[in-house]
Design an enzyme around this catalytic site. Structure first.
Site, PDB file in Angstrom:
ATOM      1  N   ARG A 341      44.190 -72.361  48.710  1.00 50.95           N
ATOM      2  CA  ARG A 341      43.494 -71.084  48.937  1.00 50.95           C
ATOM      3  C   ARG A 341      43.125 -70.526  47.572  1.00 50.95           C
ATOM      4  NH1 ARG A 341      48.917 -68.011  51.179  1.00 50.95           N
ATOM      5  NH2 ARG A 341      50.133 -68.138  49.263  1.00 50.95           N
ATOM      6  N   HIS A 460      57.968 -64.670  46.124  1.00 49.62           N
ATOM      7  CA  HIS A 460      57.276 -63.637  46.888  1.00 49.62           C
ATOM      8  C   HIS A 460      56.928 -62.438  46.008  1.00 49.62           C
ATOM      9  CE1 HIS A 460      57.227 -59.978  49.471  1.00 49.62           C
ATOM     10  NE2 HIS A 460      56.517 -60.737  50.257  1.00 49.62           N
ATOM     11  N   SER A 768      22.672 -33.790  42.788  1.00 49.37           N
ATOM     12  CA  SER A 768      23.899 -34.576  42.657  1.00 49.37           C
ATOM     13  C   SER A 768      24.768 -34.257  43.867  1.00 49.37           C
ATOM     14  CB  SER A 768      24.644 -34.228  41.369  1.00 49.37           C
ATOM     15  OG  SER A 768      25.790 -35.031  41.241  1.00 49.37           O
ATOM     16  N   TYR A 855      21.959 -42.800  40.047  1.00 52.04           N
ATOM     17  CA  TYR A 855      23.207 -42.974  39.305  1.00 52.04           C
ATOM     18  C   TYR A 855      24.410 -42.571  40.155  1.00 52.04           C
ATOM     19  CZ  TYR A 855      23.335 -37.879  38.553  1.00 52.04           C
ATOM     20  OH  TYR A 855      23.386 -36.528  38.748  1.00 52.04           O
TER      21      TYR A 855
END
Length: 889
Positions: A341, A460, A768, A855
């Site tokens: 994986r 783990h 904004s 932005y």
């Protein structure tokens, strides 16, 4: 569902491939893919994730046709292995493992050696001549089956093992002989019967049905749910179940099991990295039960197998175009690959691996940016570190393995639940465990860092910590942990729960006390990678900052301007707050203007400091936003002290405090409403901004101010404030006999502003979106109080994400979408951005990019994260800023 396909084979006959992750899980898809490309994989079959969902939804009842397909799957494995499940002469044993579409290491259940019983164990002895191996496999199966399937705690079996070792005077499991393990198997059966009321099942097919259901059930275990929550894994329907022929690393001294990474997951170095155990099974490595050997030792002890392993790891990395995490078993000298994986890695490793794979021609820059480095990796790189120079030997409590880099400081806790509770109360803690298990993920997530006394680099604790970017020191055998007394000691110093320690996951050090942390040093690979990122951007990144220091930091991290400078934050400094308070308690405009005149020089110097650092880049300054009562004292003692500072009676100040109190300050007298009722405030702030810019112009410093009017909901509010700003600016221009360019815009944070954005856009030069307040007003959630219920909403699935962290696209997002479209309709040249907390959230940034914003603005340390998120969105949606590949460095 009688005609549905539930089972997918892999082996010489393979039904799946790597593209089928959603259907058969990541592990199943990769097992099938490895078979397709000629990797030696033990044969098996996978039950689909759809099957898991059906079984869970139907109270663990199997759909019609599933049992037959499972039996056919067994025949497939029997045919390829030339062995038979439950056979008394040539028996086949199976492993049963989970495997969701997204890797969740250790979170769901595994059962090994399935199919063994009293007859089969004798057949294994007859076939192999290895009685010890046979009973070792049998006792392991009873332990796993009892724990995973029947809920008989693993600790009961571990205690029985320890009692036997004490009886016979043996310390290590591997030194137990065949007779010992035969005795242990009988004791394990007794434990099973005592706790379940049943004899241990002898029928291998019955064992398999129980095991499959147990793995399905583990999808909804508390630890799996917690891991998905912490890792933001959503949209999955269940886990696949992989039933596979067993191969045995515990058969002999030329057998082994191990885990390896094709590159170093901590540093990214191009080296085979991992651990293995001779005469062991895979769970021994991951669980940290025995201390494994470094993989490089295999080159000395099993040279031919090591060379073969390197061939397969190189092939898999090239095939998947990514660093791989591989599990393998060696059975009597023969190598098998059990899993591959994409490996969990640190931020530093992710960037180095990406750059190296591009330079080696394995991946393109687009693939490196979109697939190999995640925004969380960049965030990790920006975490502070300890100095490498100032660690004194007397302060070092112990040295372990540098399992996950980074610095962490916190109070010691020994229990995961305690770690979660402490974090909820705002405390910084270090979780200290002998070893971690999947049950600890909640505490691991809450802790600043993790320390274990046992386990290796692939344990783990190490794997989960690296995946989450948590500093971790593993296998620190210098310390002994005592859960009962809640202490640990290195023989000289005893550390109690609640004491402060510091851990350095980069060097594997555990230190006493709270150590000072320093800004990170970024690598050459980071600089290279971020240059590549910059070539794919089509949206600017600005920063939220209101100090020169923050502005300088933001610019150094790639900010192209300041998207939000909150002037009220400047007012709270000690030398300014008194002047602000004097303005607030003034009885008339003359007194207010006098107080504001005293404040003006401070404001001007504040703006000068920011403008200097952002020379040539835009700076958006938001005029005063919060209600005035936030600047005033509230307790009697505070009122008395402040009244003396202001030269007024405490009674007068108390009356003013009471007069300014509001039932709902968030919707009260704040933002542009203050500027409208007290225009002198807007005038003073505008004058400070313009004077600062003009004075810097004389020193050849280019200030580009953008003045933002807050909390506008009606276009006439904006026109009112814009008029004051323009008139004040013209006065200043006349006084200085000079001019600068500046813009006037507004923050869209009131729902009505988004709905009428076309009207406002005709008057404004920029928008904004202030999504913090817009979220509060749209959802009706108070950001200050929502923490009381949002965690429950997330647990119940009412919310997929915290709406104050990730933009609520269906609700708040629709208003942002509407405001953006209407804004462009009202003013095609309007510049639009976002400056709430969502400006640094990758999922929200992608949404903003899709809307065509100019932005995003976020906190300085999230600027590089925003850059990467934009580049990933551009690549994902098939656009490029710069088509000239030759220009890429």
């Amino acid at each position: 569902m009688a005609d549905s396909k539930f089972v997918y084979r892999f082996g010489k006959i393979t039904d799946g491939n790597r593209t089928m992750r959603e259907l058969i899980g990541g592990k199943g898809a990769n097992l099938a893919e490895m078979c397709n490309i000629g990797i030696p994989v033990p044969p098996g079959f996978t039950l689909s994730t759809e099957t898991c969902k059906f079984v869970i939804d139907h109270n663990m009842q199997w759909p019609e046709g599933l049992e037959k397909q499972v039996l056919d799957g067994i025949k497939h494995v029997e045919s390829e292995m030339a062995a038979k499940l439950g056979d008394s002469k040539n028996p086949l044993l199976l492993s049963v493992r989970s495997g969701a579409a997204v890797s969740m290491p250790g979170m769901m259940d595994t059962i090994l050696n399935l199919g063994i019983n009293d007859d089969v164990v004798e057949a294994i002895i007859a076939k192999t001549g290895n009685e010890r191996f046979a009973y070792d496999s049998y006792r392991r199966f009873i332990d796993m089956f009892g724990d995973v399937v029947m809920g008989v705690s693993h600790e009961y079996f571990e205690d029985a093992m320890q009692h036997l070792k004490d009886e016979v005077g043996i310390e290590e499991d591997v030194n137990l002989g065949a007779d010992h393990l035969k005795t242990l198997t009988d004791r394990y059966k007794a434990i099973y019967r005592h706790h379940t009321g049943h004899m241990f099942p002898e029928d291998p097919v019955e064992q398999l049905k129980f095991a499959i259901n147990a793995v399905f059930k583990s999808w909804n275990s508390s630890r799996a749910i917690k891991y998905r929550e912490v890792s933001h894994i959503t949209g999955l329907i269940g886990t696949g179940v992989n039933v596979q022929a067993m191969v045995f690393g515990n058969m002999s001294s030329d057998s082994a099991t191990g885990v390896c990474f094709t590159r170093n997951p901590s540093t990214g170095a191009d080296e085979l990295y991992g651990e293995y155990l001779v005469n062991a099974q895979g769970e021994d490595v991951v669980a940290g039960i025995r201390t494994p050997q470094p993989i490089r030792e295999m080159k000395k002890n099993m040279a031919d197998v090591y060379d073969e392993l390197c061939q397969y790891t190189n092939k898999l990395e090239a095939h998947y175009k990514n660093m791989q995490d591989i599990e393998f078993t060696i059975q009597e000298g023969k190598l098998y690959i059990l899993q591959t994986r994409n490996g969990k890695r640190t931020g530093a490793a992710a960037v180095k691996i990406a750059v190296d794979l591009v330079n080696n021609g394995v991946v393109t820059k687009e693939e490196a940016i979109s697939a190999l480095v995640e925004p969380e990796h960049i965030e990790q790189l920006l975490h502070p570190q300890f100095s490498t120079q100032d660690v004194l030997d007397k302060e070092v409590l112990g040295k372990g393995l540098p399992a996950s880099p980074g610095a962490a400081v916190g109070k010691v806790v020994f229990d995961s639940k305690d770690a979660e509770k402490a974090a909820e109360q705002g405390e910084m803690v270090i979780l200290v465990r002998i070893e971690t298990s999947p049950e600890d993920v909640g505490g691991m997530s809450s802790a600043e860092g993790i320390l274990t006394s046992r386990g290796g680099m692939t344990s783990h604790a190490a794997v989960v910590a690296r995946g989450w970017g948590k500093p971790c020191v593993a296998g620190c055998s210098d310390i002994v942990i005592n859960y009962k007394t809640k202490t640990f000691t290195n023989g000289e110093v005893t550390v109690k729960e609640g004491d402060w320690i510091s851990i350095d996951g980069t060097r594997g050090l555990v230190m006493l006390g709270q150590r000072e942390m320093h800004p990170p040093v970024l690598s050459e690979e980071y600089d290279t990678f971020m240059r590549w990122v910059g070539t794919f951007e089509k949206m600017e990144v600005r920063a939220n900052a209101e100090t020169p220091e923050d502005a300088s930091l933001a610019r150094s991290l790639g900010a192209k301007g300041i998207g939000l400078a909150r002037t009220e934050h400047m007012f709270f400094k000690d030398d300014r707050v008194t002047a602000v308070r004097r303005m607030i308690v003034s009885e008339n405009e003359v007194e207010r203007r006098k107080a504001l005149a005293h404040l003006l020089p401070y404001q001007k110097e504040d703006f000068k400091g920011i403008f200097k650092k952002m020379n040539g880049l835009p700076v958006t300054v938001r005029l005063l936003d919060p209600p005035l009562h936030e600047f005033l004292p509230h307790t009697k003692e505070e009122i008395k002290v402040v009244a003396e500072q202001l030269g007024i009676t405490k009674e007068k100040l108390a009356r003013k405090v009471e007069a300014l109190q509001e039932f709902n300050p968030m919707l009260g007298h704040r933002g542009c409403r203050l500027g409208i009722t007290h225009p002198e405030i807007t005038e003073m702030q505008t004058r400070a901004i313009i004077e600062a810019a003009l004075e810097l112009k004389k020193d050849d410093i280019e200030a580009i101010p953008e003045i933002m009017i807050p909390l506008v909901g009606n276009v006439r509010e904006f026109v009112n404030q814009r008029s004051i700003v323009e008139q004040t600016a013209e006065k200043v221009f006349a006084e200085y006999n000079d001019r600068i360019s500046f813009k006037i815009g507004t923050m869209i944070e009131v729902p009505r502003a988004a709905i009428t954005a076309n009207e406002i856009a005709r008057e404004a030069e920029f928008f904004s979106f202030g999504t913090n307040d817009l979220t509060q007003m749209t959802l009706g959630y108070s950001r200050d109080d929502a923490a009381k219920f949002i965690p429950h909403y997330l647990e119940e699935g009412i919310l997929a994400d915290d709406p104050f962290q990730t933009l609520d696209k269906k609700g708040v997002g629709e208003l942002v979408h509407m405001g953006t479209e209407l804004g462009h309709a009202g003013n095609p040249n309007i510049k639009i951005g976002i400056c709430g907390e969502h400006g640094g959230d990758p999922a929200s940034i992608e949404f903003c990019y899709q809307l065509g914003m100019n932005y995003v603005s976020c906190s300085p340390y999230r600027v590089p994260i925003a850059h990467l998120a934009i580049a990933q969105a551009v690549i994902k949606h098939g656009e490029r800023k710069n088509q000239d590949q030759a220009a890429l460095v």
